[in-house]
Write a protein that holds these residues in place. Structure first.
Motif, short mmCIF file in Angstrom:
data_model
loop_
_atom_site.label_atom_id
_atom_site.label_comp_id
_atom_site.label_asym_id
_atom_site.label_seq_id
_atom_site.Cartn_x
_atom_site.Cartn_y
_atom_site.Cartn_z
N MET A 1 -13.85 -2.83 -2.01
CA MET A 1 -13.39 -3.15 -3.25
C MET A 1 -14.97 -3.56 -3.74
SD MET A 1 -10.29 -3.00 -3.86
CE MET A 1 -9.88 -5.00 -4.85
N ALA B 1 -8.52 1.07 -4.70
CA ALA B 1 -9.14 2.24 -4.14
C ALA B 1 -7.72 2.47 -2.95
CB ALA B 1 -8.94 0.61 -3.40
N ASP B 2 -6.42 1.91 -2.56
CA ASP B 2 -4.76 2.06 -2.38
C ASP B 2 -4.98 3.54 -2.33
OD1 ASP B 2 -2.80 2.06 -1.17
OD2 ASP B 2 -2.04 3.27 -2.63
N PHE C 1 -7.45 -6.74 0.87
CA PHE C 1 -8.39 -6.24 0.26
C PHE C 1 -8.80 -6.27 0.38
CE2 PHE C 1 -4.23 -4.92 -2.06
CZ PHE C 1 -4.57 -3.78 -2.10
N GLU C 2 -9.26 -8.10 1.21
CA GLU C 2 -10.03 -8.54 1.80
C GLU C 2 -10.49 -8.18 2.71
OE1 GLU C 2 -10.03 -12.30 0.63
OE2 GLU C 2 -9.20 -12.13 -1.63
N GLU D 1 -3.28 -3.25 7.51
CA GLU D 1 -3.84 -4.53 7.09
C GLU D 1 -3.17 -5.96 7.13
OE1 GLU D 1 -2.14 -1.72 7.43
OE2 GLU D 1 -3.96 0.38 6.32
N ARG E 1 -7.80 -2.19 -6.81
CA ARG E 1 -6.18 -2.35 -5.33
C ARG E 1 -5.60 -1.05 -5.67
NH1 ARG E 1 -3.89 -8.88 -5.30
NH2 ARG E 1 -5.98 -9.40 -4.29
N LEU F 1 0.65 -0.98 -0.06
CA LEU F 1 0.40 -0.54 -0.31
C LEU F 1 0.65 1.22 0.23
CD1 LEU F 1 -2.41 -1.76 2.64
CD2 LEU F 1 -2.91 -0.84 0.57
N PHE G 1 -11.19 -2.67 3.42
CA PHE G 1 -11.44 -2.58 2.20
C PHE G 1 -12.15 -2.96 1.17
CE2 PHE G 1 -6.47 -1.75 3.09
CZ PHE G 1 -6.52 -0.88 1.66
#
Ligand code: SER
Length: 586
Positions: free
Chosen positions: A245, A261-262, A236-237, A223, A258, A91, A241
């Protein structure tokens, strides 16, 4: 366990650890800003950043925290990982859980507590741990960390990997600072906790000095820890997040989802901490994040307000943790929208030009990449992403070289503009050709300090200097501010400055350590790098400090010398940045 629960667990656990024998209980310290006080780095990259002076002995933890031990959950940002974003663990913006000791406890307690937290509190199994095996560094021998190994063995951990400098020695991200051997904990197949024992001070030439009081600096990426605890395949799961997502169709390449999102998370937090998109330093980092997300959003035909909606989701996820997001909400969204609007004017054209270039040839040169950035604002990361999908690339070093060349050219242009006149004063900020002009720019310079102080007194500490330029005719001051100032607001600012001039207060200069100056609340300009010893100029009223800034001078001795301060113009320079022009009379 949700991210909120794990935050609480960590803070509760360490708040209860430590006592008189180890320098006191752990005191919870809030995350510092992503824009650090430390002039040796652009952005906060780790929890230890705000505590650097306590490790070096430049500040006293007992005085500030009433304890030698602290804990924090720190907002952090690492540009070094930007190319890795899109995989399962990397990230740009992330949070770090950390416990710190400045001469309170050391290896035995740090390792024992980490072990207890991981195995008892979180009920995780440790895969293995690593320790530092000793090495030669810049001609100096650093010894094997047998002590840490012994502590781990006493706790029943036997899978111990002995590593070298590369993996298990933490050095400063700037050029100098506290450093030392580390021991790392692996669980769920990934590194989750880095425990640093700051035994040395790393000097700019690479040599090491023993720190008077060795310290502990630990960092656990929130994270990654969540991914392990929530038994997810990747960060990411996790619940930090999933809401983001879920807003993007599964048909899109996972890497793109990803990255978006980041980057949107990072954008929200950088904007909240006062960074504004620009072509320099942190502003340039932010601009790249926004434009890269916007390019993907465009290529995959997201709705126009998609990124804003995502930014709102980021704020929802974090609003109970970082109340400032709520306070800054409108400004964050406005700034984001402004940058997106600006970019949307050239984005489509840029993508078309890139397509043509790619079709014609088998790739593009670093110079062509730079031209695309210059003409269309397409940042290098975007070019990298698009080219990568076609198994092509460009040379980022060549891009950088072009970028630097361009920056130097505009600098040269400026120097030429002034060069022919034989300046007798040129600090970069102040320019004067004759002694008469030196007197005038000196008055304008002190007036600039009073102006900044007045703006902050009236509108609050969100006002931050973004630039300053002074000639014999006028001052020009740029600062972060959300709207056009009204006539009334300008009048208030002008009056306050003239009040302070009328009081004929002394302008006092003191030399001191940078850290001390910051402790005293002296303002610094984030675009400048300061030395360890700095000059601080203050104007004090009976009721307290009116203005205090790190500055090289020159300034008037008494505010009365400024005589009369007049604002001549207020305008916008960039999104969220206003400019005031003013002069002094006679
Ligand atoms: N400073 C170390 C790191 O960033 C431990 O907090 O990993």
């Amino acid at each position: 366990m949700t991210h909120l629960e794990i935050r609480k667990k960590f803070l509760d656990f360490f708040s209860a650890k430590g006592g008189p024998a180890t320098g006191g209980k752990h005191v919870i310290v809030p995350s510092s800003s992503l824009v650090p006080d430390d002039p040796s780095v652009l952005l906060t990259t780790a929890g230890m950043q705000q505590f650097k002076p306590y490790f070096t002995g430049d500040a006293d933890p007992i005085k500030d925290f009433d304890s030698k031990n602290t804990i924090s959950i720190q907002k952090s940002f690492r540009t070094s990982d930007i190319d890795e974003v899109g995989d399962e663990t990397h990230l740009t913006f992330f949070e770090m859980l950390g416990n710190f000791s400045f001469g309170g406890y050391f290896k035995k307690d740090a390792i024992t507590w980490a072990h207890e937290f991981i195995t008892k509190e979180l009920e995780l199994e440790i895969d293995y741990i690593t320790v530092f095996g000793g090495a030669d560094r810049a001609g100096e021998k650093i010894s094997y960390d047998e002590e840490s190994e012994k502590v781990w063995r006493s706790l029943g951990i036997s899978d111990i990997h002995v590593m070298g400098l590369e993996d298990n020695f933490w050095g400063p991200t700037g050029n100098e600072g506290p450093c030392g051997p580390t021991t790392e904990i692996y669980a769920g197949g990934t590194e989750i906790w880095n425990i640093v024992f700051n035994e040395f001070y790393c000097k700019p030439d690479g040599s090491l000095e023993n720190l008077k009081t060795p310290g502990v600096d630990t960092g656990m990426g929130l994270e990654r820890l969540l991914a392990v605890l929530q038994k997810k395949n990747n960060i990411f799961e996790t619940d930090l997040f999933v809401p983001l997502m879920a807003k993007m169709s599964k048909d899109l390449p996972i890497r793109v989802r990803r990255i978006i999102a980041d980057h949107v998370r990072a954008t929200v937090f950088l904007l909240s901490d006062g960074v504004r998109p620009s072509n320099k330093e942190t502003g340039y980092i932010l601009r790249r994040l926004i434009r890269r997300s916007a390019t993907h959003a465009e290529r995959y035909r997201f709705a126009p307000d998609f990124l804003e909606e995502l930014a709102k989701t980021v704020m929802e996820i974090f609003e109970s943790v970082y109340p400032e997001l709520k306070k800054n909400r409108n400004e964050i969204l406005n700034e984001l929208r402004r940058e997106l609007e600006k970019f949307s004017r050239t984005l489509k054209g840029g993508l078309r030009a890139l397509d043509v270039m790619v079709k014609k040839k088998k790739g593009i040169s670093g110079k062509e990449a730079f031209d695309l950035y210059q003409s269309y604002g397409l940042p290098p990361d975007v070019l990298g992403d698009v080219l990568k999908e076609k198994s092509l690339s460009f040379d980022p070093k060549e891009f950088e070289a072009e970028f630097k060349k361009h920056q130097n050219k505009s600098k040269e242009g400026q120097e030429k503009k002034f060069g022919g006149h034989g300046l007798i004063l040129d600090t970069g900020e102040l320019k004067a050709e004759t002694l008469e002009e030196v007197k005038k720019v000196t008055r304008l310079h002190t007036a600039t300090h009073l102006l900044q102080a007045a703006l902050r007194k009236i509108f609050g500490p969100e006002v931050r200097q973004m630039g300053s330029d002074i000639t014999a005719r006028r001052l020009r001051f740029d600062f972060t501010f959300g709207h056009k100032l009204t006539i009334d607001e300008l009048k208030k600012v002008e009056d306050l400055v003239n009040d302070v001039i009328a009081k004929d207060l002394s302008v006092i200069m003191e030399e001191m350590d940078y850290r001390k100056a910051k402790e005293q609340g002296a303002l610094s300009f984030f675009k400048l790098k300061y030395p360890k010893r700095v000059k601080v100029y203050s104007v004090e009223e009976e009721s307290g400090v009116f203005s205090r800034e790190l500055c090289g001078g020159p300034h008037v001795k008494k505010t009365g010398e400024i005589e009369k301060f007049i604002i001549t113009k207020e305008e916008s320079v960039a999104s969220g940045v206003r400019r005031i022009r003013a002069t002094v009379e006679p």
